[in-house]
Every structure is written in C-alpha cells, then in structure tokens.
Write a protein that holds these residues in place. Structure first.
Motif, short mmCIF file in Angstrom:
data_model
loop_
_atom_site.label_atom_id
_atom_site.label_comp_id
_atom_site.label_asym_id
_atom_site.label_seq_id
_atom_site.Cartn_x
_atom_site.Cartn_y
_atom_site.Cartn_z
N MET A 1 0.85 -1.20 0.00
CA MET A 1 0.00 0.00 0.00
C MET A 1 0.89 1.25 0.00
N PRO A 2 1.55 1.55 -1.15
CA PRO A 2 2.56 2.59 -1.17
C PRO A 2 2.03 3.99 -0.91
N ASP A 3 0.75 4.28 -1.26
CA ASP A 3 0.22 5.63 -1.10
C ASP A 3 -0.53 5.82 0.21
N ALA A 4 -0.69 4.77 1.00
CA ALA A 4 -1.45 4.85 2.24
C ALA A 4 -0.55 5.34 3.37
N PRO A 5 -1.14 6.01 4.38
CA PRO A 5 -0.35 6.39 5.55
C PRO A 5 0.20 5.16 6.25
N PRO A 6 1.29 5.31 7.01
CA PRO A 6 1.82 4.17 7.77
C PRO A 6 0.76 3.61 8.72
N ALA A 7 0.85 2.32 8.97
CA ALA A 7 -0.08 1.65 9.87
C ALA A 7 0.63 1.23 11.15
N GLN B 1 -7.61 5.06 19.09
CA GLN B 1 -8.22 6.35 18.78
C GLN B 1 -7.15 7.40 18.49
N ALA B 2 -6.09 7.42 19.30
CA ALA B 2 -5.03 8.41 19.10
C ALA B 2 -4.30 8.19 17.77
N ILE B 3 -4.06 6.93 17.42
CA ILE B 3 -3.38 6.62 16.16
C ILE B 3 -4.21 7.15 14.98
N ALA B 4 -5.50 6.85 15.00
CA ALA B 4 -6.37 7.33 13.91
C ALA B 4 -6.41 8.85 13.88
N GLY B 5 -6.47 9.46 15.04
CA GLY B 5 -6.52 10.92 15.11
C GLY B 5 -5.25 11.59 14.62
N ALA B 6 -4.13 10.85 14.66
CA ALA B 6 -2.85 11.39 14.20
C ALA B 6 -2.65 11.20 12.70
N GLY B 7 -3.65 10.64 12.02
CA GLY B 7 -3.55 10.46 10.58
C GLY B 7 -2.86 9.19 10.16
N LEU B 8 -2.60 8.29 11.10
CA LEU B 8 -2.04 6.98 10.78
C LEU B 8 -3.18 5.97 10.68
N ARG C 1 6.53 8.11 16.81
CA ARG C 1 7.24 9.05 15.92
C ARG C 1 8.74 8.83 15.96
N GLU C 2 9.26 8.45 17.11
CA GLU C 2 10.70 8.14 17.19
C GLU C 2 11.06 7.07 16.18
N LEU C 3 10.17 6.09 16.00
CA LEU C 3 10.47 4.93 15.15
C LEU C 3 10.06 5.18 13.69
N LEU C 4 9.13 6.09 13.47
CA LEU C 4 8.71 6.38 12.11
C LEU C 4 9.64 7.41 11.46
#
Length: 375
Positions: A1-7, A29-36, A372-375
């Motif tokens: 899924m190259p165009d999708a946000p990281p999961a 909920q926080a992950i979804a809210g952060a755009g991931l 975020r440290e790992l991404l």
C-alpha cells in the motif's frame, strides 16, 4: 500500500474487558486521530466494536490461544498482515502474542514496541525468559516508574529504549461537575446506603491480594456512626471468596455491600466518602486510584507499587503499610475527621494532580511520541 499512511498494529489476546484492553482502544483512537492507520489484532470481544468506533480496524486472530502451534501460526498471520497493510510498527501488549509479534516484526523489518503492564511473576523455571519478550522492543513502554525499575533491574533495558508513560484517566468521563445527583442517588438506593453513615469504597476485582479482608478488619468495632463498606468489583467466579468475605464481615460486625461490577464508577466515587486501595501486592499502576482522584476523592492506598507515585501523602491522600489493618484504621479515622474546609481543599488537590499528569490525552500523546521516534 505505497500511497497509504503508515499503519500501527496493536496486538493482544482479546478485547473483552480490563485496563490493557481499554488502553488499547484509547491508543487506537489516538493513532487514527494522528492520521495513521490504526489496526488492532485480537481474538475479539465486546471492545472490538469500540476499536472500530474510534477509527481503528479490528482483525480477528486466535491470539488468545497458548500453544507452540498457535504461536507459529499467529506469527505467520501477523507477517501477512504487516506486508499487506504496510504496517510500520507492531505494538504488543501481552506476553504470549508478543512472541508471535516479535517473530513477525523481525521477519518483515517492522519496528517492535511493547508495553510492560505488570511485574509478571517469575516463580517457575524459564518464566523470566518467557517474560523477557516484553523487554525486547525497539521501545519498551513502562506504565509507571515502579514498572520501569522492574524492567531495568530484571532485563537491563537502558534509557535508549525505555520510556515511562503512566496510565491515564478521561477527565471528561470522570468529572464531578458532570455527574447528575440522580445518578448518585440511584447507586445509594441500589446499595441500600442508610443516611448519616460514612461510605467507604474499595473498587477492585474480588481476589484476596486486593485486600478486601484488610479493610473489613480495619473498620471492625467502629463506633457509631458505623461506616458502610462497599466492595465493588467482579468476583470472576470466586464464589468461595465472596462467601468468605460475607462471613468475615458478619463475624466482625461490619456492614458490607458486595454489588459486583459497577458500570457507573464516576457516580460510585461520589457516593463514597472515602476510597481505599488495600492491595497487599504491588500494583503496576492502579488506575482506580487516579479515577477516584479525578472525581475529587482522596485515596488511602497501600504504600507499594504504582500508588506511591499517584498518592502524595497528606496532599492527595495517604499511604499505609500493605496488609496493616491497624494503620489503615488510623488513616480512615483521620480522613473522616477532617474539617470540611480541609476536606474541600484536598478534594480539589486530588483532581488537579490527575489533570496535571495522569490523563488519557497525556498517555496518548506519550505513546504517539514513541511511534514518531520509530517512524
């Protein structure tokens, strides 16, 4: 899924009930809210629908099974999910499925995060090795300073990988100003609480190490007006222990209520004059302590484990030696004898302390910072 946000994929046995499970939903909920993209893998349960409701996606796998065959098959399934969904982070929250997640992460190059939720007994040969999976993360989240010290001393995890993120409470759900008086009165009627008598609440599942018996002994022989003790919690099939508590209360002359699980804990805290944490073994954190404090209720807590960090002596409550019913009785007497103005100031201090550090939002933000440290 190259165009999708990281999961981010959280992994745990099931989503039935409990602090680990509730925390999983809050982080989803926080992950979804952060755009991931927010994924959770488990064997399912009532909270799976909540994962979906907060913007996550639940994937059903038999992660509640414990066998070598299940470990390997779940590892293979997780590998397929990581590759198909573009998962960048696998976050394991329980030991046995964590081994499958670790294997999947190492095979795919995904980052591996763990949350070390408890002290984890080491009474059997090989148990430390089994437990060690929770210390093998690229980042290891400890839910309290108490747990962080366990991770340091047992597993040698250093500050490069170890992060302390305390558990959190929702200050909107647990807000004394939003609880209607009829909710409190409904509980008082359900519990048959007589007017004019102090109400002492111990919220915990009914098991011996949670200290229900310690509290009963602490209030035995109390002068009038005698307190009513409410032992609110799920017995989880321990009918013999419930019968033992009833018999002990009868022998001691203690007026006790055992209502089982309570759905409206915010109102329950306000129905009580005092909240007790009486565990005789160290709690990893003790979420009910900060829930009570968020409701402006001071807590008398056992002086070990997580409550050492959340209960400030004489400011947000008191700490007593674990299992010491005489010390607990003395603390209860002091608390109930507080002048109204002193009590009001402590009530305010308890909520302020929670809002300053122990909110769901703070827990979510801290976890996202680790990702975020790992991404």
């Amino acid at each position: 899924m190259p165009d999708a946000p990281p999961a981010v994929l959280q992994v745990l046995p099931a989503l039935v009930s409990g602090g680990v499970e509730r925390g999983t939903v809050e982080i989803a909920q926080a992950i979804a809210g952060a755009g991931l993209r927010s994924l959770v893998a488990s064997a399912g349960g009532p909270l799976a629908a909540e994962v979906e409701a907060v913007g996550g996606r639940h994937l059903t796998l038999p992660l509640d099974r414990k066998s070598p065959a299940a470990l390997l098959s779940n590892a293979a399934a997780l590998r397929r999910i990581v590759r198909a969904e573009g998962v960048r982070i696998l976050h394991a929250r329980s030991r046995f499925p964590a081994w499958s997640a670790l294997m999947a992460a190492r095979a795919t190059g995904a980052s591996f995060v763990t949350t070390y939720h408890g002290t984890y007994n080491e009474g059997f040969p090989g148990k430390r090795l089994y437990n060690s999976v929770m210390a093998r993360g690229d980042r290891v989240i400890a839910i309290s300073e108490h747990i962080a010290e366990v991770v340091r001393t047992r597993h040698g995890v250093g500050p490069d990988r170890l992060r302390v993120i305390p558990r959190g409470v929702d200050p909107v759900r647990f807000d004394p100003d939003t609880v209607a008086p009829d909710r409190i009165e409904a509980l008082r009627r359900a519990w048959s609480l007589p007017p004019g008598r102090p109400v002492i609440l111990l919220p915990a599942r009914l098991t011996r190490w949670k200290g229900q018996g310690v509290l009963l002994r602490a209030v035995a022989g109390w002068p009038e007006p005698r307190p009513v003790v409410v032992l609110a919690g799920d017995a989880q099939g321990r009918d013999a222990y419930v019968a033992e508590l009833r018999a002990e209360a009868g022998d001691l002359g203690v007026d006790v209520r055992l209502p089982g699980p309570v759905s409206d804990m915010a109102a329950a805290f306000l129905a009580a004059d005092l909240v007790i944490h009486a565990s005789t073994e160290a709690e990893a954190f003790g979420r009910t302590v900060i829930e009570a404090q968020a409701m402006g209720r001071p807590v008398i807590a056992s002086d070990l484990g997580g409550p050492r960090e959340t209960v400030e002596e004489g400011v947000t409550g008191w700490r007593v030696p674990p299992g010491d019913d005489r010390a607990l009785a003395g603390a209860i007497a002091r608390a109930l004898a507080m002048p109204p103005d002193v009590r009001h100031a402590m009530d305010a201090a308890t909520r302020a302390a929670v809002l300053a550090r122990y909110t769901t939002r703070a827990m979510q933000d801290g976890t996202l910072a680790v990702y975020r440290e790992l991404l």
